[in-house]
Design an enzyme around this catalytic site. Structure first.
Site, PDB file in Angstrom:
ATOM      1  N   CYS A  59      47.809  34.545  41.624  1.00  0.00           N
ATOM      2  CA  CYS A  59      46.894  34.351  42.758  1.00  0.00           C
ATOM      3  C   CYS A  59      47.305  33.171  43.629  1.00  0.00           C
ATOM      4  O   CYS A  59      47.103  33.184  44.834  1.00  0.00           O
ATOM      5  CB  CYS A  59      45.479  34.139  42.244  1.00  0.00           C
ATOM      6  SG  CYS A  59      45.387  32.798  41.053  1.00  0.00           S
TER       7      CYS A  59
ATOM      8  N   GLU B 153      36.697  33.890  41.432  1.00  0.00           N
ATOM      9  CA  GLU B 153      38.055  33.364  41.564  1.00  0.00           C
ATOM     10  C   GLU B 153      38.938  34.517  42.004  1.00  0.00           C
ATOM     11  O   GLU B 153      39.338  35.353  41.185  1.00  0.00           O
ATOM     12  CB  GLU B 153      38.538  32.784  40.218  1.00  0.00           C
ATOM     13  CG  GLU B 153      37.747  31.577  39.739  1.00  0.00           C
ATOM     14  CD  GLU B 153      38.025  30.321  40.555  1.00  0.00           C
ATOM     15  OE1 GLU B 153      39.072  30.255  41.229  1.00  0.00           O
ATOM     16  OE2 GLU B 153      37.184  29.403  40.512  1.00  0.00           O
TER      17      GLU B 153
ATOM     18  N   SER C  35      39.967  40.826  41.755  1.00  0.00           N
ATOM     19  CA  SER C  35      40.199  41.212  43.148  1.00  0.00           C
ATOM     20  C   SER C  35      38.897  41.171  43.968  1.00  0.00           C
ATOM     21  O   SER C  35      37.813  41.333  43.410  1.00  0.00           O
ATOM     22  CB  SER C  35      40.746  42.645  43.170  1.00  0.00           C
ATOM     23  OG  SER C  35      39.779  43.512  42.606  1.00  0.00           O
TER      24      SER C  35
HETATM   25  N1  LIG Z   1      41.734  32.799  41.744  1.00  0.00           N
HETATM   26  C1  LIG Z   1      42.264  33.003  40.548  1.00  0.00           C
HETATM   27  O1  LIG Z   1      42.218  32.139  39.667  1.00  0.00           O
HETATM   28  C2  LIG Z   1      42.932  34.306  40.233  1.00  0.00           C
HETATM   29  C3  LIG Z   1      43.733  34.385  39.102  1.00  0.00           C
HETATM   30  C4  LIG Z   1      44.348  35.590  38.801  1.00  0.00           C
HETATM   31  C5  LIG Z   1      44.188  36.690  39.608  1.00  0.00           C
HETATM   32  N2  LIG Z   1      43.413  36.585  40.708  1.00  0.00           N
HETATM   33  C6  LIG Z   1      43.263  37.739  41.590  1.00  0.00           C
HETATM   34  O2  LIG Z   1      42.963  38.898  40.801  1.00  0.00           O
HETATM   35  C7  LIG Z   1      43.508  40.055  41.394  1.00  0.00           C
HETATM   36  C8  LIG Z   1      44.300  40.830  40.390  1.00  0.00           C
HETATM   37  O3  LIG Z   1      43.641  40.898  39.171  1.00  0.00           O
HETATM   38  P1  LIG Z   1      43.059  42.243  38.551  1.00  0.00           P
HETATM   39  O4  LIG Z   1      43.927  43.379  38.949  1.00  0.00           O
HETATM   40  O5  LIG Z   1      42.851  41.983  37.109  1.00  0.00           O
HETATM   41  O6  LIG Z   1      41.670  42.347  39.294  1.00  0.00           O
HETATM   42  P2  LIG Z   1      40.512  43.409  39.073  1.00  0.00           P
HETATM   43  O7  LIG Z   1      39.485  43.050  40.075  1.00  0.00           O
HETATM   44  O8  LIG Z   1      41.034  44.789  39.047  1.00  0.00           O
HETATM   45  O9  LIG Z   1      39.972  43.120  37.584  1.00  0.00           O
HETATM   46  C9  LIG Z   1      39.394  41.878  37.214  1.00  0.00           C
HETATM   47  C10 LIG Z   1      38.405  42.071  36.085  1.00  0.00           C
HETATM   48  O10 LIG Z   1      37.373  42.944  36.520  1.00  0.00           O
HETATM   49  C11 LIG Z   1      37.205  43.980  35.579  1.00  0.00           C
HETATM   50  N3  LIG Z   1      36.795  45.223  36.259  1.00  0.00           N
HETATM   51  C12 LIG Z   1      37.553  46.261  36.624  1.00  0.00           C
HETATM   52  N4  LIG Z   1      36.804  47.220  37.214  1.00  0.00           N
HETATM   53  C13 LIG Z   1      35.538  46.760  37.224  1.00  0.00           C
HETATM   54  C14 LIG Z   1      34.303  47.279  37.702  1.00  0.00           C
HETATM   55  N5  LIG Z   1      34.208  48.474  38.283  1.00  0.00           N
HETATM   56  N6  LIG Z   1      33.204  46.519  37.567  1.00  0.00           N
HETATM   57  C15 LIG Z   1      33.290  45.314  37.006  1.00  0.00           C
HETATM   58  N7  LIG Z   1      34.430  44.771  36.535  1.00  0.00           N
HETATM   59  C16 LIG Z   1      35.544  45.484  36.627  1.00  0.00           C
HETATM   60  C17 LIG Z   1      38.538  44.117  34.905  1.00  0.00           C
HETATM   61  O11 LIG Z   1      38.383  44.700  33.632  1.00  0.00           O
HETATM   62  C18 LIG Z   1      38.995  42.688  34.820  1.00  0.00           C
HETATM   63  O12 LIG Z   1      38.455  42.054  33.681  1.00  0.00           O
HETATM   64  C19 LIG Z   1      44.360  39.565  42.538  1.00  0.00           C
HETATM   65  O13 LIG Z   1      43.653  39.726  43.745  1.00  0.00           O
HETATM   66  C20 LIG Z   1      44.544  38.088  42.228  1.00  0.00           C
HETATM   67  O14 LIG Z   1      44.817  37.302  43.356  1.00  0.00           O
HETATM   68  C21 LIG Z   1      42.781  35.423  41.044  1.00  0.00           C
END
Ligand SMILES: NC(=O)c1ccc[n+]([C@@H]2O[C@H](COP(=O)([O-])OP(=O)(O)OC[C@H]3O[C@@H](n4cnc5c(N)ncnc54)[C@H](O)[C@@H]3O)[C@@H](O)[C@H]2O)c1
Length: 485
Positions: free
Chosen positions: A251, A213, A192
């Site tokens: 996404c 991403e 995110s």
């Molecule tokens: N562009 C792409 O290829 C793609 C693909 C899938 C999902 N997404 C996007 O991802 C989002 C949803 O995914 P999500 O809920 O896993 O996202 P997220 O940002 O909550 O988590 C992503 C990653 O970050 C890690 N993380 C969590 N808290 C953290 C912190 N404080 N510091 C560092 N890392 C931390 C998580 O463990 C995970 O591995 C949506 O916005 C979606 O659109 C993008």
């Protein structure tokens, strides 16, 4: 913050191993890609099971969107990696004669991959393919929100791959923060925008390059399609692009549809029919539609529907089953544009249809919002296509289909603006995890004295003419009259 032994030891070992230079050889890279293919082949059923446990993904969907995609990508890298690694000869302008130039791709070093939960296998292993193809040592941090897939990867990766160079570290925000306190040569993050900014701030401390991403609200534009079969096919692809991948938790999935008002009821009727054909009369019993990943996301999506004006715009579906974390494929007609459902990424099975007077207004609509990861447009109108291509900005544009760009290894995949930056897939993944080093070979003769002080007018004029001659030489080269080197 206290750093766990696992994190410190892993990064220390990886750095030590990377320095031995073993990961740079083509043999090592190819062996790792073959090992990854064996891993996927031998553990396909375990992956199906884990994806079902975490997300209720049907095996066919799991193979189409994750396991098959990883195999395809690894096979592609295996057959191309030697070519990608080979130094590329570069033309050197006459100004530097005599000289030769080349571009060498070298691995960045020790890299960190954060993946997301919605495609927990694909989004961990596909960047890994790029990282090992480019000769890096890697830590993968799978998403803690897909725990079965995370523990499966942590269990099988060390059994197949060179564990001196590829490690999986599991955990939540606490482990992520510890990882971010280490020094990396690249951080590849899928997730995110909120967490991306935490990642980027941490990376800034060591000037570590990042690829982000992210997601966003991907619109689908539906134009007049005078042929009824075109219209039906477009509607079918809209259903596929909304509910097909992980029940809308994707996404690049469609977030909302833009259509002229006079076409909206016809569209809704076809969408309903296709939903029924794909998921049956009672979708809650369907085994082919994924579940919402967890209670927190389930509640987030339910809250989007709680706004009375949004609830009033539901024209299909809307039922929810908390016990099974299921939300019915739901269509909303013209929810308020300032409601959360239209200002935040939905990331779930809710599809707003926004009506416009003229489809050309879709350009302004999209441009007045953050840049999306993808724009889909169903149209045969070349003028509209041109406007979408050249007057909007997004990670990708697909005409007359949805999602297919993700699986196309020859196209770069990545976002722009709030949907991220950097790109990967195929050769782009290799480049993302490589540094392109410029190498210039000169000889120790033919010295040009005017390049050195003390300065005088003659030297200024000489340099001016030398630079002009350079452009003249380039011009001759363009005409095919002159070849460098
Ligand atoms: N562009 C792409 O290829 C793609 C693909 C899938 C999902 N997404 C996007 O991802 C989002 C949803 O995914 P999500 O809920 O896993 O996202 P997220 O940002 O909550 O988590 C992503 C990653 O970050 C890690 N993380 C969590 N808290 C953290 C912190 N404080 N510091 C560092 N890392 C931390 C998580 O463990 C995970 O591995 C949506 O916005 C979606 O659109 C993008």
């Amino acid at each position: 913050m206290e750093i766990s032994w696992e994190v410190e030891e892993a990064t220390r070992e990886l750095r030590k191993y990377f320095k031995t230079g073993r990961t740079k050889s083509v043999t090592w890279r190819k062996n790792q890609l073959r090992a990854l293919l064996d891993l996927v082949h031998d553990n396909e059923n375990a992956m199906f099971e884990a994806l079902h446990q975490d997300l209720g993904k049907h095996p066919v969907e799991a193979y189409r969107d994750e396991i098959g995609g990883v195999e395809k990508s690894a096979n592609n890298s295996l057959s191309c990696v030697e070519k990608w690694m080979a130094p590329k000869k570069s033309n050197i302008p006459l100004l530097f004669f005599p000289a030769k130039g080349e571009v060498l791709s070298e691995p960045l070093g020790v890299v960190l991959i954060f993946s997301s939960w919605n495609f927990p296998i694909m989004l961990a292993l596909d960047p890994l393919i790029g990282a090992i193809s480019a000769g890096n040592a890697v830590v993968i941090k799978p998403s803690e929100q897909a725990p079965a897939c995370s523990s499966l990867l942590a269990n099988i990766i060390p059994r197949y791959m060179d564990s001196n160079a590829v490690k999986v570290i599991e955990g939540g925000a606490d482990i992520c923060e510890q990882l971010l306190l280490q020094k990396w040569d690249k951080i590849f993050f899928t997730g995110s925008p909120r967490v991306a900014s935490i990642v980027m701030s941490a990376a800034a401390k060591n000037l570590t390059p990042v690829t982000l991403e992210l997601g966003g609200k991907c619109p689908a534009i539906l134009d007049h399609l005078s042929n009824p079969s075109d219209f039906k096919l477009a509607a079918k692809r809209i259903v596929g692009g909304k509910w097909g991948p992980c029940s809308g938790q994707a996404c690049i999935g469609i977030d909302y549809v833009l259509v002229e008002e006079k076409l909206s009821s016809a569209l809704i009727e076809v969408l309903k029919k296709v939903i029924k054909r794909f998921y049956g009369d009672n979708p809650v019993e369907s085994k082919v539609i994924s579940r919402i990943v967890n209670k927190q996301h389930f509640e987030r999506l339910c809250n989007l529907l709680k706004d009375p004006l949004v609830a009033a715009s539901i024209i299909h579906g809307g039922s929810v089953d908390e016990e099974n974390l299921f939300i019915e494929p739901t269509i909303l007609l013209d929810p308020p544009l300032d409601s959360q459902i239209m200002t935040e990424e939905i990331f779930g099975p809710l599809l707003p249809i926004i009506t416009l007077n003229k489809i050309q207004e879709s350009i302004e609509f999209i441009n007045s919002r953050p840049k999306p990861l993808a724009i889909y447009a169903f149209t045969k109108d070349d003028t509209l296509k041109q406007k979408i291509q050249f007057e909007t900005s997004s990670g990708s544009v697909v005409f007359n289909d949805t999602l297919v760009q993700f699986l196309c290894d020859t196209l770069p995949f990545g976002g722009v603006g709030l949907s991220g930056f950097g790109r990967y897939h195929g050769k782009y993944s290799f480049d993302t995890f490589s540094h392109e080093k410029a190498v210039m070979h000169r000889n120790l003769y033919l010295e040009i004295e005017p390049r050195y002080p003390p300065w005088n007018k003659f030297k200024l004029e000489f340099i001016r003419q030398a630079y002009r001659l350079n452009y003249f030489a380039l011009f001759l080269q363009m005409l095919g009259l002159k070849k460098y080197n």
